[in-house]
Write a protein that holds these residues in place. Structure first.
Motif, mmCIF file in Angstrom:
data_model
loop_
_atom_site.group_PDB
_atom_site.id
_atom_site.type_symbol
_atom_site.label_atom_id
_atom_site.label_comp_id
_atom_site.label_asym_id
_atom_site.label_seq_id
_atom_site.Cartn_x
_atom_site.Cartn_y
_atom_site.Cartn_z
ATOM 1 N N LYS A 48 0.938 -1.159 0.148
ATOM 2 C CA LYS A 48 -0.025 0.120 -0.180
ATOM 3 C C LYS A 48 0.780 1.094 0.074
ATOM 4 C CE LYS A 48 -3.540 -2.454 2.408
ATOM 5 N NZ LYS A 48 -4.381 -2.504 3.872
ATOM 6 N N TYR A 49 0.486 2.249 -0.619
ATOM 7 C CA TYR A 49 1.191 3.251 -0.527
ATOM 8 C C TYR A 49 0.722 4.873 0.025
ATOM 9 C CZ TYR A 49 3.853 0.920 -4.138
ATOM 10 O OH TYR A 49 4.759 -0.087 -4.799
ATOM 11 N N ILE A 50 1.607 5.463 0.567
ATOM 12 C CA ILE A 50 1.133 6.696 1.231
ATOM 13 C C ILE A 50 2.152 7.922 0.538
ATOM 14 C CG2 ILE A 50 0.911 8.185 3.460
ATOM 15 C CD1 ILE A 50 0.603 5.301 4.755
ATOM 16 N N TRP A 51 1.449 8.867 -0.006
ATOM 17 C CA TRP A 51 2.241 10.075 -0.708
ATOM 18 C C TRP A 51 3.211 9.452 -1.417
ATOM 19 C CZ3 TRP A 51 3.500 12.881 4.511
ATOM 20 C CH2 TRP A 51 2.577 13.567 4.859
ATOM 21 N N GLY A 52 2.803 8.317 -2.165
ATOM 22 C CA GLY A 52 3.634 7.634 -3.316
ATOM 23 C C GLY A 52 4.796 6.671 -2.815
ATOM 24 N N LEU A 53 4.882 6.581 -1.521
ATOM 25 C CA LEU A 53 5.926 5.724 -0.829
ATOM 26 C C LEU A 53 5.215 4.358 -0.312
ATOM 27 C CD1 LEU A 53 7.439 8.645 1.468
ATOM 28 C CD2 LEU A 53 8.371 7.661 -0.631
ATOM 29 N N PRO A 54 6.105 3.244 -0.356
ATOM 30 C CA PRO A 54 5.484 2.198 0.423
ATOM 31 C C PRO A 54 5.115 2.560 1.735
ATOM 32 C CG PRO A 54 7.394 1.856 -0.930
ATOM 33 C CD PRO A 54 7.307 3.338 -0.826
ATOM 34 N N PHE A 58 7.245 4.623 4.730
ATOM 35 C CA PHE A 58 6.323 5.867 5.178
ATOM 36 C C PHE A 58 6.548 5.565 6.722
ATOM 37 C CE2 PHE A 58 2.828 8.190 6.855
ATOM 38 C CZ PHE A 58 3.370 9.301 6.556
ATOM 39 N N TYR A 59 6.068 4.564 7.466
ATOM 40 C CA TYR A 59 5.871 4.324 8.881
ATOM 41 C C TYR A 59 7.444 4.091 9.512
ATOM 42 C CZ TYR A 59 0.926 4.245 8.371
ATOM 43 O OH TYR A 59 -0.313 4.570 8.057
ATOM 44 N N SER A 60 8.286 3.413 8.617
ATOM 45 C CA SER A 60 9.368 3.244 9.437
ATOM 46 C C SER A 60 10.595 4.261 9.516
ATOM 47 C CB SER A 60 9.998 1.892 8.932
ATOM 48 O OG SER A 60 10.486 2.236 7.619
ATOM 49 N N CYS A 61 10.643 4.913 8.292
ATOM 50 C CA CYS A 61 11.678 6.110 8.242
ATOM 51 C C CYS A 61 11.046 7.367 8.225
ATOM 52 C CB CYS A 61 12.125 6.029 6.632
ATOM 53 S SG CYS A 61 13.050 4.470 6.458
ATOM 54 N N ILE A 62 9.633 7.762 7.739
ATOM 55 C CA ILE A 62 9.296 9.046 7.980
ATOM 56 C C ILE A 62 8.587 9.277 9.281
ATOM 57 C CG2 ILE A 62 7.595 10.904 7.014
ATOM 58 C CD1 ILE A 62 10.065 9.891 4.990
ATOM 59 N N VAL A 63 7.457 8.670 9.476
ATOM 60 C CA VAL A 63 6.961 8.662 11.094
ATOM 61 C C VAL A 63 7.662 8.407 11.908
ATOM 62 C CG1 VAL A 63 4.741 7.890 12.460
ATOM 63 C CG2 VAL A 63 4.785 8.162 9.957
ATOM 64 N N GLY A 64 8.584 7.255 11.848
ATOM 65 C CA GLY A 64 9.600 6.946 12.977
ATOM 66 C C GLY A 64 10.574 8.159 13.215
ATOM 67 N N PHE A 65 11.110 8.670 12.261
ATOM 68 C CA PHE A 65 12.110 9.833 12.603
ATOM 69 C C PHE A 65 11.157 10.910 13.257
ATOM 70 C CE2 PHE A 65 13.306 14.192 11.051
ATOM 71 C CZ PHE A 65 14.657 14.022 11.458
#
Length: 92
Positions: A48-54, A58-65
């Motif tokens: 599944k994709y969020i803002w064009g990212l898997p 998204f959850y591991s790198c963007i939200v995690g950061f």
């Protein structure tokens, strides 16, 4: 004097802050690993994709950061203590 009595009080503060820092690093790694390998373990066609990212990325790198940055800021603000670098007996 015993060795513990000669130990500077700042080492106790530094040891506590070291443990907090290591705990934050472990939390960050577990967050990243859990989402990256938990959600990203399937076939690419099932992503599944969020803002064009898997979603796993998204959850591991963007939200995690963002999550770990907030935790670090809160830890420094409320758990860390300012410690002087000068020795107590050497004041001018």
């Amino acid at each position: 004097m015993k060795e513990k009595e000669k130990r500077d009080w700042r080492f106790k503060v530094a040891d506590r802050e070291l443990k907090i820092g290591l705990l934050l690093a472990v939390i960050h790694f577990l967050w990243w690993y859990g989402f990256a390998y938990g959600m990203g373990n399937g076939p690419v066609s099932g992503y599944k994709y969020i803002w064009g990212l898997p979603s796993w990325f998204f959850y591991s790198c963007i939200v995690g950061f963002v999550f770990i940055t907030i935790l670090v800021i809160l830890s420094v603000k409320f758990l860390f203590k300012e410690v002087p670098f000068e020795e107590e007996g050497n004041e001018r």
